[in-house]
Design an enzyme around this catalytic site. Structure first.
Site, short mmCIF file in Angstrom:
data_model
loop_
_atom_site.label_atom_id
_atom_site.label_comp_id
_atom_site.label_asym_id
_atom_site.label_seq_id
_atom_site.Cartn_x
_atom_site.Cartn_y
_atom_site.Cartn_z
N GLU A 94 0.89 -1.17 0.00
CA GLU A 94 0.00 0.00 0.00
C GLU A 94 0.92 1.21 0.00
O GLU A 94 1.62 1.46 0.98
CB GLU A 94 -0.84 -0.06 1.27
CG GLU A 94 -2.13 0.70 1.17
CD GLU A 94 -2.71 0.91 2.54
OE1 GLU A 94 -3.05 -0.09 3.19
OE2 GLU A 94 -2.81 2.07 2.94
N CYS A 100 -3.34 6.95 5.57
CA CYS A 100 -3.33 6.64 4.13
C CYS A 100 -4.62 7.14 3.47
O CYS A 100 -4.67 7.30 2.27
CB CYS A 100 -3.15 5.15 3.91
SG CYS A 100 -4.15 4.14 4.98
P1 NAP Z 1 9.04 4.04 4.23
O1 NAP Z 1 10.14 5.01 4.15
O2 NAP Z 1 8.55 3.49 2.94
O3 NAP Z 1 9.49 2.85 5.19
C1 NAP Z 1 8.63 1.74 5.43
C2 NAP Z 1 9.46 0.47 5.62
O4 NAP Z 1 10.07 0.16 4.38
C3 NAP Z 1 10.57 0.65 6.63
O5 NAP Z 1 10.67 -0.54 7.37
C4 NAP Z 1 11.80 0.84 5.79
O6 NAP Z 1 12.97 0.28 6.31
C5 NAP Z 1 11.47 0.05 4.54
N1 NAP Z 1 12.11 0.64 3.37
C6 NAP Z 1 11.92 1.89 2.87
N2 NAP Z 1 12.69 2.07 1.78
C7 NAP Z 1 13.36 0.92 1.60
C8 NAP Z 1 14.32 0.50 0.64
N3 NAP Z 1 14.74 1.30 -0.34
N4 NAP Z 1 14.83 -0.75 0.76
C9 NAP Z 1 14.42 -1.56 1.76
N5 NAP Z 1 13.52 -1.22 2.69
C10 NAP Z 1 13.00 0.00 2.61
O7 NAP Z 1 7.77 4.64 4.97
P2 NAP Z 1 7.64 5.46 6.34
O8 NAP Z 1 8.93 5.52 7.06
O9 NAP Z 1 6.51 4.89 7.04
O10 NAP Z 1 7.21 6.91 5.89
C11 NAP Z 1 7.84 7.60 4.85
C12 NAP Z 1 6.82 7.98 3.80
O11 NAP Z 1 6.03 6.85 3.45
C13 NAP Z 1 5.78 8.98 4.26
O12 NAP Z 1 6.24 10.29 4.20
C14 NAP Z 1 4.65 8.71 3.31
O13 NAP Z 1 4.86 9.38 2.11
C15 NAP Z 1 4.71 7.25 3.09
N6 NAP Z 1 3.73 6.49 3.89
C16 NAP Z 1 2.63 6.02 3.26
C17 NAP Z 1 1.69 5.30 3.95
C18 NAP Z 1 0.51 4.74 3.26
O14 NAP Z 1 -0.51 4.53 3.88
N7 NAP Z 1 0.60 4.39 2.00
C19 NAP Z 1 1.85 5.05 5.32
C20 NAP Z 1 3.00 5.53 5.94
C21 NAP Z 1 3.93 6.24 5.21
P3 NAP Z 1 13.67 0.78 7.69
O15 NAP Z 1 12.88 0.14 8.78
O16 NAP Z 1 15.02 0.21 7.60
O17 NAP Z 1 13.61 2.26 7.71
#
Ligand code: NAP
Length: 471
Positions: free
Chosen positions: A228, A265
């Site tokens: 998602e 979300c």
């Molecule tokens: P994120 O940066 O996508 O991280 C979520 C998980 O994915 C974390 O465990 C992270 O690892 C891992 N991850 C991220 N990039 C990766 C990569 N290149 N390779 C391997 N693993 C990776 O999301 P977030 O920290 O929750 O929030 C950042 C942004 O995500 C927000 O600003 C928003 O835009 C979006 N978000 C969207 C939703 C939604 O409902 N769709 C919900 C929350 C956030 P680590 O644990 O090592 O950091």
């Protein structure tokens, strides 16, 4: 294959647990799900305090979210007791030549196997260690390995320990609910590329989702990736909805888009209106209302920077008129409202990106046809909300058709924030809201993500007597 000791240990334990859990009956699975719910409820005060210290989401919201998580676990217990994962479609044998004649066939479902689950930053309970992904995977008969989110590592570890104690008490293998709390992309990649893992669920950023999807595709055996990744959740406000209700509508919108500092979300990021005097008043009033709401700190620096960058890009665009007192400078603690034209939105791809947080871009359209074009330009969204389309007309059909093509959930009342856990729920939609638009991550149909059909042809009685419980 990437070697990663913590991941490898958790995966090995899950592998050992997978066979007996797949063959478990409804009573056994329900007892675990109920036991986990009970344990969460017993530790409520301590868990909420810990979650609040790490996330700033506040006790009221976190108590509600924990209640939802418990409700969800108990709901999946009921689903397995009803026999949903074991349901079998029987076609008795028909004598004669094909296509009319055929052997006896029993269409059953088997659990996929160990699932890797990425906790969400914005739902420390309901989409984390014992959240919807874990409960639906366990109900389906799959062990789960949770990748904890760095925005709430201590809570993650505490809930994982609680789960471990429940497993020990019930005499179940500890590998059924594994946990990796490392704040490193490498551990996530090692997990999703491990050959034993058979499905991945994820809630997070588009970039993170794409990186994991690419890693999964590079496996010798690619597996389902239930991601998602982002959603703008437009609310279409037709003139009927504004009659005598401009301030009321603005208030409802302001509360929805600032709830939880917009870190949902389903937070409404776009409002689409037919250009008119009441529509202009709504936008002005929305800006005023949002200015009066103080936001709590965001979940992490990563999310805050993303929000500031998004608001900065919108407020510095020549095509966007800013309606809040301060746009870019105080982005993290203030919500943002801007307005643009449908023409600009349709011609500038930069205006269509999700800004995760309390940000809302209002779009003034000159016709219903243009509203439909705006919806079509968005791509995929978890939700579309339609206000003021209560009677049937050619125009309302056009808008509904565009909304259905865009989203997994279409609302005719209220706001998209708040997603009920029910049998009819669908939380998903076309890319990028979901990588698998045929499936939901909220509600009891979420179990379908982890069950694979298998037809048993001319099966002997000892197999059929198991009534859909895999061996
Ligand atoms: P994120 O940066 O996508 O991280 C979520 C998980 O994915 C974390 O465990 C992270 O690892 C891992 N991850 C991220 N990039 C990766 C990569 N290149 N390779 C391997 N693993 C990776 O999301 P977030 O920290 O929750 O929030 C950042 C942004 O995500 C927000 O600003 C928003 O835009 C979006 N978000 C969207 C939703 C939604 O409902 N769709 C919900 C929350 C956030 P680590 O644990 O090592 O950091």
């Amino acid at each position: 294959m990437n070697f990663h000791p913590e991941v490898d240990t958790a995966v090995a334990l899950a592998y050992d647990a997978a066979g007996s859990w797949a063959a478990s009956d409804g009573a056994c699975r329900a007892a675990l799900l109920d036991g986990l719910a009970e344990a969460l409820g017993s530790d409520r005060a301590a868990l909420v305090a810990l979650a609040d210290s790490e996330t700033h989401l506040g006790a009221a919201r976190l108590n509600g979210e924990l209640g939802r998580t418990i409700f969800q676990l108990r709901g999946f217990a009921e689903v397995v007791l009803e026999g949903v994962p074991y349901r079998t479609v029987i076609d008795e044998a028909v004598a004669g030549l094909p296509p009319a004649g055929h052997p006896a066939m029993a269409l059953a479902r088997v659990p996929l196997g160990p699932v890797a689950m990425f906790s969400a930053s914005n739902f420390p309970f309901a989409f984390s260690v014992l959240g919807g992904d874990t409960s639906s995977a366990l109900a389906a008969g799959c062990p789960v390995i949770v990748k904890g989110h760095p925005a709430h590592p201590r809570l993650s570890a505490a809930v994982a320990e609680l789960a471990r104690q429940v497993l020990v008490t019930q005499g179940l293998p500890e590998g059924l609910i594994g946990h990796v709390n490392q704040d490193s992309y490498e551990s996530g990649i090692a997990l999703v590329t491990h050959p034993v893992i058979q499905a991945v669920s994820f809630t997070g950023s588009l970039g993170g989702g794409k990186a994991l999807a690419a890693a999964i595709q590079s496996r010798a055996q690619p597996i389902p990736f239930y991601g998602e990744l982002g959603s703008v959740n437009p609310i279409v406000v037709m003139p009927k909805a504004l009659e005598g209700k401009v301030n009321e509508c603005a208030k409802v919108l302001a509360v929805s888009m600032t709830q939880g500092a917009g870190q949902f979300c389903t937070s409404p990021g776009l409002v689409v209106l037919l250009d008119s005097e009441p529509a202009k008043q709504l936008v002005d009033e929305l800006g005023r209302q949002v200015d009066q709401i103080a936001l709590h700190p965001m979940l992490s620096d990563r999310i805050q920077h993303g929000f500031e960058a998004g608001v900065s890009a919108l407020s510095s665009s020549a095509e966007v008129q800013v309606k809040t007192a301060r746009g870019a400078k105080e982005g993290a603690t203030k919500g943002f409202v801007g307005v643009t034209t449908a023409f600009a939105f349709l011609n500038n791809e930069g205006l269509r990106h999700e800004v995760f947080g309390s940000s809302c871009l209002c779009i003034m359209a000159s016709s219903v046809k243009e509203i439909a074009q705006v919806l079509r330009a968005i791509g995929g969204s978890l939700t579309v909300t339609l206000w003021g389309v209560d009677s049937e007309s050619e125009e309302n059909r056009l808008i509904l058709r565009a909304a259905q093509n865009l989203a997994g959930r279409v609302l005719f009342k209220g706001v998209p924030t708040g997603v009920a856990v029910t049998r009819a729920q669908h939380h998903g939609g076309p890319w990028p809201s979901s990588t698998q638009p045929l499936f939901t991550s909220v509600g009891y149909a979420a179990i379908d993500r982890f069950l694979r059909p298998v037809v048993l042809q001319d099966a002997p009685d000892w197999v059929l007597d198991r009534k859909g419980i895999p061996v």
